[in-house]
Design a protein around this motif. Structure first.
Motif, short mmCIF file in Angstrom:
data_model
loop_
_atom_site.label_atom_id
_atom_site.label_comp_id
_atom_site.label_asym_id
_atom_site.label_seq_id
_atom_site.Cartn_x
_atom_site.Cartn_y
_atom_site.Cartn_z
N ASN A 189 0.50 -1.06 -0.34
CA ASN A 189 0.14 -0.24 0.10
C ASN A 189 0.87 1.57 0.20
O ASN A 189 0.63 2.35 0.44
N THR A 190 1.72 1.25 -0.80
CA THR A 190 2.70 2.47 -0.68
C THR A 190 1.80 3.43 -2.22
O THR A 190 2.27 2.63 -3.33
N LEU A 191 2.01 4.58 -2.04
CA LEU A 191 1.90 5.12 -2.86
C LEU A 191 3.48 5.91 -4.07
O LEU A 191 4.10 6.44 -3.09
N GLU A 192 3.43 5.88 -5.19
CA GLU A 192 4.98 6.34 -5.98
C GLU A 192 4.78 7.15 -7.46
O GLU A 192 5.85 7.98 -7.23
N ALA A 193 3.12 6.50 -7.52
CA ALA A 193 3.33 8.03 -8.90
C ALA A 193 2.08 8.56 -8.73
O ALA A 193 0.90 7.83 -8.25
N LEU A 194 1.94 9.85 -9.40
CA LEU A 194 0.32 9.71 -9.72
C LEU A 194 0.74 9.96 -11.91
O LEU A 194 1.96 10.36 -12.15
N GLU A 195 -0.12 9.21 -12.29
CA GLU A 195 -0.55 9.42 -13.72
C GLU A 195 -1.47 10.56 -14.16
O GLU A 195 -3.04 10.39 -13.43
N VAL A 196 -1.38 11.49 -14.75
CA VAL A 196 -2.02 12.89 -14.50
C VAL A 196 -2.72 12.78 -16.59
O VAL A 196 -1.63 12.54 -17.07
N THR A 197 -4.09 13.14 -16.77
CA THR A 197 -4.13 13.24 -17.99
C THR A 197 -5.05 14.41 -17.60
O THR A 197 -5.46 15.12 -17.56
#
Length: 207
Positions: free
Chosen positions: A32-40
């Protein structure tokens, strides 16, 4: 999307200048670690035509871009201004979380609108099972108006869900709205980080 749809009565006709919709997906690692955001982003039709004209690009007969022109667009739009804040503002328990510069930029035309996508990696991954995670979708000066229209995806094996809280103009400071309405297209609001007041927000919850 037009100003009148965002703000009843056209109260913000003078500001912002560019309308973009899209969304944010969450890239999860182990435990449950957040590594990145993918943005559109999807630019409005007028801004799409303006961007294409700036780079001297022409649409094909079917309303798209040929591959050389698409690659030229990707190369040109990958050069981010140093001062631009990237539209995705991540926080954990209310405290800002540092994000890297946009990487992995891509671009294409979708139904006559320019759609771009990119990734922003956290400097330090965050354990989202014990932190309250939120992303606010905005640009600080409110030159761009960002709206979340895509349902967020969870990319990875984590069991998570998201909740969207759209901007509600009826809950905003009427004095600020009036000031924005009086601005010309050449003026910028004096208030720092004014775009945050008009942000759609996405909360991430993980089991």
């Amino acid at each position: 999307m037009v100003a009148g749809l965002l703000f009843p009565g056209g109260i913000l006709q003078a500001h912002p200048h560019v309308f973009v919709d899209g969304g944010i997906d969450f890239v999860m690692g182990d435990e449950n670690t957040l590594e990145a955001l993918e943005v559109t982003w999807r630019y409005d039709e007028f801004e799409t035509l303006y961007i294409l004209s700036v780079y001297g690009l022409e649409l094909t007969t079917d309303g798209g871009l040929d591959e050389p022109d698409r690659q030229k667009l990707v190369q040109k739009r990958s050069k981010w201004p140093s001062e631009f804040d990237g539209s995705a503002h991540l926080s954990a328990d209310g405290a800002p979380v540092a994000l890297g510069r946009p990487v992995g930029f891509d671009a294409k035309l979708v139904s006559g609108r320019l759609e771009v996508s990119f990734s922003r990696y956290l400097h330090t991954p965050v354990d989202v099972s014990i932190r309250r995670i939120e992303v606010a979708f905005y640009e600080a000066t409110y030159f761009y108006a960002f709206s979340v229209t895509d349902r967020s995806k969870i990319l990875g094996s984590a069991t998570c869900d998201t909740t969207l809280t759209p901007f509600d103009p009826n809950k905003q400071d009427k004095e600020l709205l009036s000031v924005l309405a009086e601005l010309s297209r050449e003026e910028t609001p004096a208030e720092n980080n004014v775009g945050a007041k008009f942000a759609d927000r996405i909360a991430l919850q993980c089991a």
